[in-house]
Design a protein around this motif. Structure first.
Motif, PDB file in Angstrom:
ATOM      1  N   ARG A 227      -4.350  -3.603   0.316  1.00  0.00           N
ATOM      2  CA  ARG A 227      -3.426  -3.712  -0.168  1.00  0.00           C
ATOM      3  C   ARG A 227      -2.924  -5.466  -1.077  1.00  0.00           C
ATOM      4  O   ARG A 227      -3.052  -6.400  -1.752  1.00  0.00           O
ATOM      5  CB  ARG A 227      -2.714  -2.829  -0.437  1.00  0.00           C
ATOM      6  CG  ARG A 227      -2.906  -1.721  -0.146  1.00  0.00           C
ATOM      7  CD  ARG A 227      -1.605  -0.583  -0.851  1.00  0.00           C
ATOM      8  NE  ARG A 227      -0.015  -0.545  -0.292  1.00  0.00           N
ATOM      9  CZ  ARG A 227      -0.794  -0.170   1.151  1.00  0.00           C
ATOM     10  NH1 ARG A 227      -1.993   1.101   1.459  1.00  0.00           N
ATOM     11  NH2 ARG A 227       0.417   0.150   1.397  1.00  0.00           N
ATOM     12  N   VAL A 228      -2.246  -6.175   0.058  1.00  0.00           N
ATOM     13  CA  VAL A 228      -1.949  -7.863  -0.416  1.00  0.00           C
ATOM     14  C   VAL A 228      -3.264  -8.404  -0.618  1.00  0.00           C
ATOM     15  O   VAL A 228      -2.774  -9.293  -1.348  1.00  0.00           O
ATOM     16  CB  VAL A 228      -0.927  -8.182   1.661  1.00  0.00           C
ATOM     17  CG1 VAL A 228      -1.118  -9.485   1.242  1.00  0.00           C
ATOM     18  CG2 VAL A 228      -0.065  -7.326   1.351  1.00  0.00           C
ATOM     19  N   LEU A 229      -4.263  -8.304   0.293  1.00  0.00           N
ATOM     20  CA  LEU A 229      -5.407  -8.407   0.250  1.00  0.00           C
ATOM     21  C   LEU A 229      -6.115  -9.011  -0.976  1.00  0.00           C
ATOM     22  O   LEU A 229      -6.430 -10.114  -1.802  1.00  0.00           O
ATOM     23  CB  LEU A 229      -6.630  -8.357   0.883  1.00  0.00           C
ATOM     24  CG  LEU A 229      -7.980  -8.918   0.729  1.00  0.00           C
ATOM     25  CD1 LEU A 229      -7.844 -10.448   0.576  1.00  0.00           C
ATOM     26  CD2 LEU A 229      -8.879  -9.000   1.904  1.00  0.00           C
ATOM     27  N   ALA A 230      -6.145  -7.430  -1.999  1.00  0.00           N
ATOM     28  CA  ALA A 230      -6.106  -7.856  -3.156  1.00  0.00           C
ATOM     29  C   ALA A 230      -5.520  -8.406  -3.723  1.00  0.00           C
ATOM     30  O   ALA A 230      -5.619  -8.756  -5.198  1.00  0.00           O
ATOM     31  CB  ALA A 230      -6.436  -5.989  -3.500  1.00  0.00           C
ATOM     32  N   ALA A 231      -4.116  -7.637  -4.127  1.00  0.00           N
ATOM     33  CA  ALA A 231      -3.358  -8.371  -4.467  1.00  0.00           C
ATOM     34  C   ALA A 231      -3.053  -9.879  -4.389  1.00  0.00           C
ATOM     35  O   ALA A 231      -3.229 -10.696  -5.552  1.00  0.00           O
ATOM     36  CB  ALA A 231      -1.895  -8.238  -3.981  1.00  0.00           C
ATOM     37  N   THR A 232      -3.006 -10.341  -3.553  1.00  0.00           N
ATOM     38  CA  THR A 232      -3.580 -12.568  -3.407  1.00  0.00           C
ATOM     39  C   THR A 232      -4.555 -12.484  -4.162  1.00  0.00           C
ATOM     40  O   THR A 232      -4.909 -13.500  -5.005  1.00  0.00           O
ATOM     41  CB  THR A 232      -2.795 -12.720  -2.226  1.00  0.00           C
ATOM     42  OG1 THR A 232      -4.315 -12.215  -1.297  1.00  0.00           O
ATOM     43  CG2 THR A 232      -1.375 -12.511  -1.105  1.00  0.00           C
TER      44      THR A 232
END
Length: 266
Positions: A227-232
């Motif tokens: 989720r952090v990868l998609a957000a960044t």
């Protein structure tokens, strides 16, 4: 000689300690985030380490990115003329995602300001011990651009969507007591006890079975790094676009001059 230049790494029984050593403000860059990720991976490989503390020297926990750094300003100019050249920021977020992929619980000892990406770093930990003097701020909109470091994914999960919106839309500085009330921090103690309390919590965690901890944490944080990868990835697109605006230049200038920005929406 230590391979780490911007952090100190120690082991205290079953607890690992990472100390950011770029005082007084502990501004981050790719190198610092990379070193923290390396240290956490080292702890993951060490069967004796069961939990860790992320602390900092100096006045601030981490004041985020230094937008007045000449090398960063040069990157901003390159990004304006050639969006494809924006690799340093992209690389920083690649390192940030590595932090979220670590396997063992982290307690952040937030004794001072955690600003912008520094807030993102504090939120990457499982728990935060803080004090009344600490300030938590996602000051991106006051600078004239979009939140980063995965905060659009991580902050709502901690404080709820509406509190996250309040923090993002106002860019306000949240005190240690307010942070504890809204769930952004877990413990609030006098400033001189922050690190000791963080170590105490990490040691309490480390009394539990290492395999049980890793297994349970993997369940509780399932999908978080993705989720952090998609957000960044999304944050980077928005940040790159907005860093090319006049408002961003004005926001950085106004922050440096400690005045209200004169934004014009362009």
């Amino acid at each position: 000689m230590s391979k780490y230049t911007d952090i100190g790494v120690e082991k205290h029984g079953h607890v690992g300690l990472i100390e950011i050593r770029k005082p007084p403000l502990n501004f981050f860059d790719v190198s610092l985030i990379n070193q923290i990720a390396d240290a956490l991976e080292e702890f993951d490989r060490d069967i004796e380490i069961r939990s860790s503390v992320l602390a900092a020297q100096g006045k601030a926990f981490c004041a985020g990115a230094n937008f007045n750094d000449p090398s960063r300003q040069e990157q901003e100019e390159r990004a304006r003329s050639d969006p494809a050249s924006n690799l340093p920021i992209n690389h920083l977020y690649v390192q940030a995602v590595r932090i979220f992929r670590n396997k063992k619980p982290i307690v952040a000892a937030v004794h001072g300001a955690a600003i912008g990406g520094g807030l993102g770093l504090a939120v990457s930990a499982d728990f935060r011990v803080t004090c009344p003097e600490a300030r938590f701020s996602a000051n991106f909109t006051k600078l004239g651009f979009h939140p980063g470091f995965g905060l659009t994914a991580t902050l709502p999960e901690l404080v709820g969507k509406n509190n996250a919106e309040l923090i993002f839309y106002t860019s306000r500085r949240v005190t240690g007591e307010e942070a504890t009330r809204m769930g952004l921090a877990n413990v609030c103690v006098p400033q001189d006890r922050v690190r000791a309390e963080a170590m105490k919590l990490a040691q309490e965690i480390a009394e539990c079975s290492p395999l049980g901890l890793i297994s349970t944490r993997a369940t509780m944080r399932a999908g978080l790094a993705d989720r952090v990868l998609a957000a960044t990835n999304h944050e980077l697109v928005e940040q790159t676009k907005l860093r090319a605006t006049e408002d961003f230049k004005e926001g950085v200038k106004a922050t440096t001059e400690r005045r209200v920005a004169n934004f014009r929406g362009r």
